[in-house]
Design a protein around this motif. Structure first.
Motif, mmCIF file in Angstrom:
data_model
loop_
_atom_site.group_PDB
_atom_site.id
_atom_site.type_symbol
_atom_site.label_atom_id
_atom_site.label_comp_id
_atom_site.label_asym_id
_atom_site.label_seq_id
_atom_site.Cartn_x
_atom_site.Cartn_y
_atom_site.Cartn_z
ATOM 1 N N LYS A 1 7.015 5.973 1.266
ATOM 2 C CA LYS A 1 8.098 6.956 1.289
ATOM 3 C C LYS A 1 9.395 6.337 1.772
ATOM 4 O O LYS A 1 10.478 6.630 1.278
ATOM 5 C CB LYS A 1 7.700 8.126 2.196
ATOM 6 N N SER A 2 9.282 5.462 2.761
ATOM 7 C CA SER A 2 10.494 4.862 3.313
ATOM 8 C C SER A 2 11.112 3.858 2.355
ATOM 9 O O SER A 2 12.260 3.475 2.490
ATOM 10 C CB SER A 2 10.186 4.190 4.661
ATOM 11 N N VAL A 3 10.301 3.395 1.393
ATOM 12 C CA VAL A 3 10.802 2.396 0.459
ATOM 13 C C VAL A 3 11.431 3.055 -0.774
ATOM 14 O O VAL A 3 12.403 2.548 -1.345
ATOM 15 C CB VAL A 3 9.668 1.446 0.028
ATOM 16 N N VAL A 4 10.827 4.200 -1.162
ATOM 17 C CA VAL A 4 11.281 4.858 -2.386
ATOM 18 C C VAL A 4 12.782 5.130 -2.308
ATOM 19 O O VAL A 4 13.298 5.591 -1.290
ATOM 20 C CB VAL A 4 10.514 6.184 -2.596
ATOM 21 N N GLY A 5 13.455 4.833 -3.418
ATOM 22 C CA GLY A 5 14.883 5.116 -3.504
ATOM 23 C C GLY A 5 15.766 4.009 -2.978
ATOM 24 O O GLY A 5 16.980 4.064 -3.101
ATOM 25 N N THR A 6 15.187 2.968 -2.385
ATOM 26 C CA THR A 6 16.004 1.844 -1.925
ATOM 27 C C THR A 6 16.016 0.750 -2.980
ATOM 28 O O THR A 6 15.294 0.823 -3.985
ATOM 29 C CB THR A 6 15.465 1.246 -0.612
ATOM 30 N N ASP A 7 16.815 -0.292 -2.761
ATOM 31 C CA ASP A 7 16.909 -1.411 -3.710
ATOM 32 C C ASP A 7 15.623 -2.224 -3.757
ATOM 33 O O ASP A 7 15.452 -3.075 -4.617
ATOM 34 C CB ASP A 7 18.058 -2.354 -3.303
ATOM 35 N N TYR A 8 14.774 -1.974 -2.782
ATOM 36 C CA TYR A 8 13.620 -2.862 -2.628
ATOM 37 C C TYR A 8 12.356 -2.309 -3.260
ATOM 38 O O TYR A 8 11.287 -2.873 -3.118
ATOM 39 C CB TYR A 8 13.380 -3.161 -1.146
ATOM 40 N N ALA B 1 11.300 -2.289 -6.218
ATOM 41 C CA ALA B 1 10.688 -3.216 -7.179
ATOM 42 C C ALA B 1 9.964 -4.357 -6.476
ATOM 43 O O ALA B 1 8.957 -4.878 -6.952
ATOM 44 C CB ALA B 1 11.757 -3.778 -8.105
ATOM 45 N N VAL B 2 10.499 -4.749 -5.326
ATOM 46 C CA VAL B 2 9.897 -5.887 -4.604
ATOM 47 C C VAL B 2 8.591 -5.477 -3.928
ATOM 48 O O VAL B 2 7.580 -6.172 -4.032
ATOM 49 C CB VAL B 2 10.881 -6.423 -3.550
ATOM 50 N N LEU B 3 8.653 -4.313 -3.281
ATOM 51 C CA LEU B 3 7.494 -3.893 -2.474
ATOM 52 C C LEU B 3 6.501 -3.102 -3.311
ATOM 53 O O LEU B 3 6.315 -1.907 -3.122
ATOM 54 C CB LEU B 3 7.959 -3.079 -1.274
ATOM 55 N N THR B 4 5.834 -3.786 -4.228
ATOM 56 C CA THR B 4 4.821 -3.124 -5.035
ATOM 57 C C THR B 4 3.528 -3.028 -4.242
ATOM 58 O O THR B 4 3.383 -3.674 -3.190
ATOM 59 C CB THR B 4 4.546 -3.925 -6.317
ATOM 60 N N GLN B 5 2.609 -2.226 -4.762
ATOM 61 C CA GLN B 5 1.307 -2.043 -4.101
ATOM 62 C C GLN B 5 0.593 -3.373 -3.879
ATOM 63 O O GLN B 5 -0.059 -3.576 -2.870
ATOM 64 C CB GLN B 5 0.443 -1.122 -4.975
ATOM 65 N N GLU B 6 0.753 -4.282 -4.842
ATOM 66 C CA GLU B 6 0.017 -5.557 -4.770
ATOM 67 C C GLU B 6 0.528 -6.447 -3.639
ATOM 68 O O GLU B 6 -0.210 -7.214 -3.055
ATOM 69 C CB GLU B 6 0.135 -6.340 -6.093
ATOM 70 N N ARG B 7 1.819 -6.332 -3.379
ATOM 71 C CA ARG B 7 2.390 -7.235 -2.386
ATOM 72 C C ARG B 7 2.241 -6.718 -0.954
ATOM 73 O O ARG B 7 2.573 -7.426 0.000
ATOM 74 C CB ARG B 7 3.861 -7.484 -2.700
ATOM 75 N N LEU B 8 1.772 -5.500 -0.816
ATOM 76 C CA LEU B 8 1.709 -4.894 0.512
ATOM 77 C C LEU B 8 0.830 -5.679 1.499
ATOM 78 O O LEU B 8 1.266 -5.963 2.623
ATOM 79 C CB LEU B 8 1.244 -3.447 0.388
ATOM 80 N N PRO B 9 -0.407 -6.033 1.075
ATOM 81 C CA PRO B 9 -1.231 -6.824 2.014
ATOM 82 C C PRO B 9 -0.533 -8.112 2.454
ATOM 83 O O PRO B 9 -0.559 -8.473 3.623
ATOM 84 C CB PRO B 9 -2.494 -7.128 1.205
ATOM 85 N N GLN B 10 0.132 -8.753 1.492
ATOM 86 C CA GLN B 10 0.854 -9.989 1.832
ATOM 87 C C GLN B 10 1.894 -9.724 2.911
ATOM 88 O O GLN B 10 2.014 -10.476 3.876
ATOM 89 C CB GLN B 10 1.577 -10.524 0.593
ATOM 90 N N LEU B 11 2.622 -8.641 2.706
ATOM 91 C CA LEU B 11 3.690 -8.314 3.645
ATOM 92 C C LEU B 11 3.117 -8.066 5.038
ATOM 93 O O LEU B 11 3.595 -8.604 6.034
ATOM 94 C CB LEU B 11 4.437 -7.064 3.160
ATOM 95 N N ILE B 12 2.059 -7.287 5.066
ATOM 96 C CA ILE B 12 1.527 -6.909 6.378
ATOM 97 C C ILE B 12 0.891 -8.121 7.075
ATOM 98 O O ILE B 12 0.986 -8.281 8.288
ATOM 99 C CB ILE B 12 0.561 -5.713 6.230
ATOM 100 N N ASN B 13 0.284 -9.009 6.294
ATOM 101 C CA ASN B 13 -0.262 -10.244 6.884
ATOM 102 C C ASN B 13 0.852 -11.133 7.416
ATOM 103 O O ASN B 13 0.743 -11.712 8.500
ATOM 104 C CB ASN B 13 -1.065 -11.032 5.854
#
Lengths: 826, 92
Positions: free
Chosen positions: A566-573, A575-587
């Motif tokens: 929800k916090s990502v929706v509507g921002t420029d990011y 496209a970057v923060l897709t579902q697939e990249r989430l684990p990477q980000l959190i790690n």
């Protein structure tokens, strides 16, 4: 292949191992002689283009069959078919060393002689005519100083020149009997027909009634043969009016004296006190001795345990970075579930690190012990402490193993058990091996501190005193118990030993020994602990969390992710923060946080930022948002929250998993029994898992007594406030402390016990006995405490003084002498 | 004929003879014989406790046992139980 095999023979304290190390350098390894637990050191010497295999025999004075070392040495001399036997003599104590030399000559061994410690001999005014000794003994003789390495090359050169001496030691009064026995020997197929060079030696041993040899021929000979041997023996003894063995020793003694008269001149025959004697007047003085001993023990403790522990603060970051490197190599963590390979890999490296963390401590400890051994003080410690220890079936030389394993709260049973090697009396050695694990090793301390902090804040000092001394009392009592039961029949040795001169230890020898022993520890213990940690991992992981529970966690996780999205929706990011990249980000986020925690100082902190920025520049902006960027800031906040929720869910899952695991079910299964000691299943699991390594007891308790919500209580408060403990808290804690103090040795120790005793049944006893005793004591104290509604301190005092009174009773009771009443022949 | 008497060796020995363990520190004596058999006897002989050699009591351990003796240049430690098996003759 080796061109030649060389055996090193010599008495104890002749500097055999020093010379062995000089000759072989680092190219050596230690194994056991087949079937026994006597060390067999084998090394390689390359000299003048030839390769020699050197085997160090156990140090012996004689070659009789009375002691294990002598039997082993004798067997090796008879069966290894060496090209050369290098006999090392203490030049400063020739009369003693020469006895063995004459016995080796008698065996017909191919010999060369090395006169060691020529410097000490010169200092005491002993001049040895090497040439004359060479012609008298009809053997090559070289002089050397093993400690400094002087003359060692000459010893190496002489190895090719070995030969059988033509020196013949005559026993005038029994020569006819020797010949008669030799004739008898020809009837034994395995001995006589070969007409071995040592048939005279065999005949002499048979006349002496050598038990081992008699046993070995028994199978092949008939009763008539034994009768004729007995006839010869009786005849000889009747003629001599003493035993044959006494006569043989007397003849040999005379021969030695004769050789020394011709080859040795003493300059100052008036006995002036040597430096060693002067030091001993102080160090072994009735009043100073205990003080010196205490000072030494305190010094060892301070240097190795206290300072060594501080040193681990500097070495730990290296181990932590090793973990990081391994973590980076393993597959990445998932959002909820980590790949098994990752959890297993980290689990194994964590177990290995716990052990490796002790390496600095062991290096210091082993170096100090090497100094004690080389200097000659170790023998003096045995002298001072023997009275007390022998009362309970231990030995003067048990002091060191007990110190190493932590008499004063802090040590390790593994080096302690390794140090029992030096105890010559087998029964006392076994008793020491079983009692050493009772001492308070470094890893027991955290649990004590935890429990004392919760329940006995006011009486901390008193309780700590009880804990650290009750273990000694328990050790002595168990030693007494064992020596009077299972160990009753094991072999003992007389306490008659040489008091070595003081020597200044050399850096080289101390360093080699310290490194060698630490390496043994790492190799032997390390491999086993890693292997078993895998087993424990499996026991803790499977069968895992049930499916419905699993789905629930999954749902919670999805909710948390949705909030983040929800916090990502509507921002420029978006496209970057897709579902697939989430684990990477959190790690990336959690890794970064951990790295920041480990980093000390502004410089390293900056470096961490740079590394992580390089790892993934695109994702890094969410992890550490640049100043002023409001959008990134809010995503960062959401990320922080997500990470926290994830951690929470994972913790809960872990607890579920633990509860469901095989170890957890086992903990629950034994709860009906363990409740009598006041232990619930959580404690059971903690105790079971601490069998792999003691350290894990507190860690497991940490997982088991999880915090519920956002409350950030310390483990102390959580355990103290928990239902299980609050009811009979203090008594449970006392029972737990007592059980933990008497608890079976950890896995590494158990494996070391297997290595040192050579038998699995002893290993099993080492596990079973403390379990039974520990549980018995814990149950007794808990039940009696509950019955009389005692406070924790009262219960502990009661247990302590009961044990102390028992100890004093056994200590002052006049014990039956270990030896049979002396028979007097008239 | 061999008789085995299970009494304290002292009672049947003459006054000059005693067991090694009864010497006082600094006293010098001569070993007259060994009562022990087997390993103890062997070990004592190995360490130079030959009959007729001279032996000096150096000191007792702080708790009274074991003892330290000197034979020639060698210092040997032994428990009293072992020392009781060595009969010595005090030097006057």
């Amino acid at each position: 292949m080796y061109e030649q095999k060389i055996l090193l023979a010599g008495q104890q304290n002749a500097g055999k191992s020093t010379l062995f190390n000089r000759l072989t350098g680092a190219r050596q390894h230690v194994a056991n002689y087949p079937g026994v637990t006597v060390d067999k050191k084998v090394g390689v010497l390359s000299h003048q283009g030839k390769r020699f295999q050197l085997v160090d025999l156990p140090g012996t004075y004689s070659l009789t069959s009375f002691s294990l070392e002598e039997r082993v040495a004798r067997k090796a001399l008879r069966e290894e078919r060496a090209d050369t036997v290098l006999n090392i003599l203490d030049a400063a104590n020739l009369s003693r060393s020469m006895h063995l030399t004459l016995q080796l000559i008698e065996m017909g061994q191919p010999l060369v002689i090395a006169l060691n410690m020529m410097d000490v001999a010169a200092k005491q005014g002993t001049h040895i005519d090497v040439e004359k000794l060479q012609t008298t003994l009809d053997l090559p003789v070289t002089a050397c100083i093993g400690r400094t390495g002087k003359g060692v090359d000459n010893v190496a050169n002489s190895l090719n020149t070995s030969r059988q001496s033509r020196f013949l030691l005559r026993y005038p009064d029994i020569e006819t009997h020797i010949r008669a026995t030799e004739a008898l020997l020809t009837q034994i197929p395995s001995l006589g027909n070969k007409a071995d060079a040592y048939s005279r030696w065999l005949a002499l041993r048979l006349l002496e009634n050598d038990q081992e040899l008699l046993d070995s021929v028994d199978a092949e000979c008939e009763a008539a043969w034994r009768a004729s041997l007995a006839q010869i023996q009786n005849k000889a003894e009747a003629e001599l009016e003493q035993s044959v063995s006494d006569y043989i020793i007397a003849c040999r003694h005379q021969a030695v004296m004769h050789i020394l008269e011709t080859c040795v001149t003493e300059q100052n025959k008036t006995a002036t006190a040597t430096l060693s004697q002067k030091i001993d007047r102080l160090v072994l003085n009735r009043y100073c001795a205990p003080l010196c001993l205490l000072a030494t023990v305190f010094f060892i403790y301070q240097c190795s345990i206290v300072w060594g522990y501080e040193l681990t603060n500097y070495t730990w970051p290296y181990l932590a970075s090793l973990r990081e490197i391994v973590a980076a190599l393993l597959p990445e963590a998932g959002f909820l579930h980590d790949p098994y390979l990752r959890s297993l890999g980290l689990w194994v490296i964590d177990s290995a690190n716990t052990l490796l963390n002790y390496v600095p401590i062991f290096l210091i400890l082993f170096a100090l012990i090497a100094i004690l051994e080389d200097s000659g003080y170790m023998a003096r410690i045995a002298f001072i402490a023997d009275k007390v220890l022998s009362k309970f079936g231990l030995h003067g030389q048990s002091t060191l193993p007990l110190i190493l394993s932590g008499v004063f709260a802090g040590g390790c049973a593994v080096p302690g058990i390794m140090a029992t090697k030096g105890i010559p009396d087998n029964r006392a050695r076994m008793a020491t091996i079983f009692t050493v694990p009772f001492m308070n090793c470094l890893a027991k301390v955290p649990l004590y501190t935890l429990l004392l902090g919760i329940f006995f804040d006011k009486n901390k000092a008193l309780m700590m005193f009880y804990i650290s001394t009750i273990t000694i009392i328990a050790a002595l009592l168990v030693a007494k118990l064992l020596t009077n039961t299972v160990l009753k029949k094991s072999e003992t040795a007389p306490f008659v030993m040489e008091l070595p001169r003081y020597h200044l230890p050399t850096l080289r020898s101390v360093a080699t020994r310290a490194i060698e022993r630490t390496w043994t520890y790492v190799r032997k213990v390390g491999t086993i602990v890693v292997a078993v940690s895998v087993v424990i991992f499996v026991l803790l992981q499977f069968p895992g969390v049930p499916e419905d529970q699993q789905a629930q966690y999954q749902q919670q996780a999805e909710q948390a992710v949705a909030i983040f999205q929800k916090s990502v929706v509507g921002t420029d990011y978006e496209a970057v923060l897709t579902q697939e990249r989430l684990p990477q980000l959190i790690n990336l986020y959690t890794d970064y946080k951990r790295a920041k925690l480990n980093a000390q100082g502004a410089e390293t902190s900056k470096a961490v930022n740079a590394t992580f920025a390089a790892r993934d520049p695109e994702l890094f902006q969410f992890v550490a948002p640049p100043r002023g960027d409001k959008v990134l800031k809010s995503i960062h906040r959401a990320l922080r929250k997500l990470a926290r929720t994830r951690k929470q869910i994972r913790l809960e899952m872990k607890e579920q998993q633990l509860e469901n695991s095989m170890l957890g079910s086992f903990g629950r299964a034994i709860e009906p029994i363990s409740q009598y000691a006041g232990f619930d299943w959580k404690i059971n699991v903690a105790l079971l898992s601490s069998f792999a390594a003691r350290e894990s007891s507190v860690a497991t308790l940490g997982v088991l007594f999880q915090q519920d919500d956002e409350s950030n209580e310390k483990l102390e408060q959580r355990i103290g406030g928990s239902e299980e403990f609050s009811a009979k808290g203090e008594l449970s804690a006392v029972a737990l402390i007592l059980f933990f103090a008497l608890y079976p040795p950890c896995l590494a120790t158990v494996m070391m016990i297997r290595v040192q005793t050579g038998q699995y049944r002893w290993m099993l006893l080492a596990i079973a006995l403390p379990s039974v005793i520990g549980f018995g004591v814990a149950t007794l104290v808990f039940s009696l405490g509950t019955y009389f509604s005692l406070s924790g301190v009262q219960a502990m005092s009661g247990a302590y003084f009961t044990a102390l009174i028992l100890l004093l009773y056994l200590g002052f009771k006049r014990s039956k002498p270990l030896h049979k009443p002396e028979a007097l022949t008239t | 004929m061999i008789n085995i008497i299970n009494v304290s060796p002292l009672s049947v020995l003459n006054i000059m003879k005693c067991t090694l363990s009864t010497l006082k520190p600094g006293e010098i004596a001569t070993i007259s014989r060994h009562l022990a058999e087997g390993p103890v006897r062997q070990r004592l002989l190995d360490l130079g406790f030959m009959p007729q050699s001279s032996i000096e009591m150096v000191r007792y351990a702080p708790l009274g046992d074991p003892i330290e003796v000197r034979i020639g240049r060698n210092h040997v430690l032994l428990r009293k139980t072992e020392a009781n098996t060595v009969i010595v003759k005090r030097n006057a």
